[in-house]
Motif scaffolding. Structure first.
Motif, PDB file in Angstrom:
ATOM      1  N   SER A 207       0.831  -1.201   0.000  1.00 15.40           N
ATOM      2  CA  SER A 207       0.000   0.000   0.000  1.00 15.40           C
ATOM      3  C   SER A 207       0.868   1.254   0.000  1.00 15.40           C
ATOM      4  O   SER A 207       1.898   1.296   0.671  1.00 15.40           O
ATOM      5  N   ILE A 208       0.434   2.252  -0.752  1.00 15.15           N
ATOM      6  CA  ILE A 208       1.163   3.527  -0.705  1.00 15.15           C
ATOM      7  C   ILE A 208       0.399   4.551   0.157  1.00 15.15           C
ATOM      8  O   ILE A 208       0.798   5.699   0.263  1.00 15.15           O
ATOM      9  N   LYS A 209      -0.689   4.077   0.773  1.00 21.32           N
ATOM     10  CA  LYS A 209      -1.569   4.979   1.532  1.00 21.32           C
ATOM     11  C   LYS A 209      -0.829   5.730   2.646  1.00 21.32           C
ATOM     12  O   LYS A 209      -1.064   6.898   2.887  1.00 21.32           O
ATOM     13  N   ARG A 210       0.063   5.031   3.344  1.00 20.05           N
ATOM     14  CA  ARG A 210       0.742   5.646   4.490  1.00 20.05           C
ATOM     15  C   ARG A 210       2.053   6.322   4.098  1.00 20.05           C
ATOM     16  O   ARG A 210       2.829   6.719   4.964  1.00 20.05           O
ATOM     17  N   PHE A 211       2.308   6.433   2.789  1.00 21.80           N
ATOM     18  CA  PHE A 211       3.542   7.070   2.325  1.00 21.80           C
ATOM     19  C   PHE A 211       3.419   8.589   2.247  1.00 21.80           C
ATOM     20  O   PHE A 211       4.354   9.274   1.839  1.00 21.80           O
ATOM     21  N   GLY A 212       2.258   9.124   2.609  1.00 20.71           N
ATOM     22  CA  GLY A 212       2.069  10.577   2.611  1.00 20.71           C
ATOM     23  C   GLY A 212       1.356  11.032   1.346  1.00 20.71           C
ATOM     24  O   GLY A 212       1.288  10.305   0.355  1.00 20.71           O
ATOM     25  N   SER A 217       3.124  18.956  -0.919  1.00 24.13           N
ATOM     26  CA  SER A 217       4.249  19.884  -1.118  1.00 24.13           C
ATOM     27  C   SER A 217       5.307  19.164  -1.948  1.00 24.13           C
ATOM     28  O   SER A 217       5.269  17.935  -2.058  1.00 24.13           O
ATOM     29  N   PRO A 218       6.275  19.900  -2.520  1.00 21.94           N
ATOM     30  CA  PRO A 218       7.357  19.225  -3.256  1.00 21.94           C
ATOM     31  C   PRO A 218       8.122  18.236  -2.374  1.00 21.94           C
ATOM     32  O   PRO A 218       8.511  17.154  -2.818  1.00 21.94           O
ATOM     33  N   GLU A 219       8.300  18.586  -1.088  1.00 21.93           N
ATOM     34  CA  GLU A 219       9.019  17.685  -0.172  1.00 21.93           C
ATOM     35  C   GLU A 219       8.211  16.407   0.051  1.00 21.93           C
ATOM     36  O   GLU A 219       8.752  15.300   0.065  1.00 21.93           O
ATOM     37  N   ALA A 220       6.892  16.593   0.214  1.00 26.26           N
ATOM     38  CA  ALA A 220       6.028  15.419   0.440  1.00 26.26           C
ATOM     39  C   ALA A 220       6.032  14.525  -0.796  1.00 26.26           C
ATOM     40  O   ALA A 220       6.024  13.302  -0.692  1.00 26.26           O
ATOM     41  N   GLN A 222       8.572  14.170  -2.929  1.00 25.54           N
ATOM     42  CA  GLN A 222       9.862  13.467  -2.956  1.00 25.54           C
ATOM     43  C   GLN A 222       9.863  12.293  -1.980  1.00 25.54           C
ATOM     44  O   GLN A 222      10.364  11.217  -2.285  1.00 25.54           O
ATOM     45  N   LEU A 223       9.290  12.541  -0.794  1.00 26.30           N
ATOM     46  CA  LEU A 223       9.263  11.490   0.228  1.00 26.30           C
ATOM     47  C   LEU A 223       8.386  10.327  -0.227  1.00 26.30           C
ATOM     48  O   LEU A 223       8.768   9.157  -0.122  1.00 26.30           O
ATOM     49  N   CYS A 224       7.212  10.656  -0.755  1.00 24.85           N
ATOM     50  CA  CYS A 224       6.283   9.617  -1.215  1.00 24.85           C
ATOM     51  C   CYS A 224       6.910   8.839  -2.368  1.00 24.85           C
ATOM     52  O   CYS A 224       6.817   7.611  -2.436  1.00 24.85           O
ATOM     53  N   GLN A 225       7.590   9.567  -3.258  1.00 26.92           N
ATOM     54  CA  GLN A 225       8.258   8.913  -4.395  1.00 26.92           C
ATOM     55  C   GLN A 225       9.366   7.976  -3.907  1.00 26.92           C
ATOM     56  O   GLN A 225       9.449   6.823  -4.344  1.00 26.92           O
ATOM     57  N   ALA A 226      10.195   8.463  -2.977  1.00 25.44           N
ATOM     58  CA  ALA A 226      11.303   7.631  -2.479  1.00 25.44           C
ATOM     59  C   ALA A 226      10.753   6.376  -1.800  1.00 25.44           C
ATOM     60  O   ALA A 226      11.298   5.272  -1.970  1.00 25.44           O
TER      61      ALA A 226
END
Ligand SMILES: [Zn+2]
Ligand SMILES: [Zn+2]
Length: 315
Positions: A207-212, A217-220, A222-226
């Protein structure tokens, strides 16, 4: 009830990892036989790469309380130990990686799925096909629930594995990786799970649900992508028989939480990367050059730098 798990795949990993066709072939009669694939790398060349890449590695450090290695006793796995399990590259008939989106994805999340497909294709040197998305309406009521804590929809991960993925796994699939926009739970007594896999069947759901929220935001983003890319590379690695890594900071480090996962890089270390080159029959320099271009384009700076240095170390 706060029971949850990051990487439930590990439960079945040791037995599943030998089912490829090396020690204990468990290949159904209708399936591809283990390959006599021509290797683009000799074992000696890859052992030499391990040595050349070693100076670039960063020690993992002592596990902190609550970390994966503080709670799970694992042996680690060097490149040479991996070869005992997988003495030949993957069957040349298992040509393709599949992504199965599940749930309702926003536009940015759909872009992330496309980026993940590109990343997997480059990293494992296989064509990646993204299957048509399965919407929530296609998941039966008894395989959905509203979580008591979050009040959000969850999908039963075992339903996805047993009913959606296993029966429909394409014959040429090296692995089928389902990515869910919704949260998952694995059954009675569990609050949630990040993902679950059947390694012997080469299918898994995460699941990617808890990845943000990648739109926040651009930071969010990047974090979700990583996190999404890291999950895809790590879990596909397990499906190739790669165990958790204790040697160095590495994409195959185990993690017990999002925070611990965020400390692991996307790239694989000197011991783990040659396992991919061997299994997938990839020419190392071509592979690294592709990863440099991809990671620069996606602003994945730490791994872009690592892959660039690795490329230079192998020249
Ligand atoms: Zn894992
Ligand atoms: Zn490693």
């Amino acid at each position: 009830m706060t029971r949850y798990a990051w990487d439930i795949a590990l439960v079945g990993m040791i037995t599943a990892a030998v089912a490829w066709g090396s020690f204990k072939p468990k290949v159904a009669p209708t399936e591809a036989k283990p390959a006599a694939a021509r290797s683009v790398n000799t074992i000696d060349q890859l052992k030499d790469s391990v040595k050349r890449l070693r100076p670039l590695q960063t020690p993992l450090g002592k596990p902190q309380p609550g970390d994966w290695l503080a709670e799970h006793k694992e042996d680690g796995q060097t490149f040479e130990q991996f070869l005992v399990r997988r003495p030949a590259p993957a069957s040349s008939e298992l040509t393709t990686l599949y992504i199965q989106p599940i749930g309702d994805f926003g536009k940015t999340q759909q872009e992330l799925i496309a980026t993940t497909a590109r990343c997997l294709g480059l990293f494992y040197s296989r064509p990646v096909k993204t299957l048509p998305a399965i919407g929530l309406e296609a998941i039966p009521e008894d395989a959905q629930r509203i979580n008591d804590n979050t009040r959000e929809t969850q999908i039963l991960s075992t339903y996805v594995l047993d009913t959606v993925l296993k029966p429909k796994r394409p014959k040429d699939a090296l692995a089928v990786l389902a990515l869910s926009a919704e949260d998952l739970w694995p059954g009675k007594g569990w609050n949630y799970v990040f993902g679950q896999a059947s390694l012997s069947e080469r299918v898994g759901v995460w699941s990617i649900k808890r990845f943000g929220d990648p739109d926040e935001s651009p930071e969010a983003f990047q974090l979700c992508q990583a996190r999404t890319l890291g999950t895809a590379l790590h879990e596909t690695g397990h499906m190739l028989g790669i165990s958790h890594c204790k040697a160095w900071r590495c994409g195959m480090n185990g993690s017990n939480s999002l925070e611990e996962g965020d400390r692991s890089p996307l790239h694989f270390c000197a011991e783990c990367q040659p396992k991919v080159w061997w299994s997938c029959n990839v020419e190392p320099q071509k592979h690294l050059a592709g990863m440099v271009d991809f990671s620069k384009a996606q602003k994945l700076e730490e791994s872009a730098q690592y892959w660039q240095r690795a490329l230079e170390a192998l020249k």
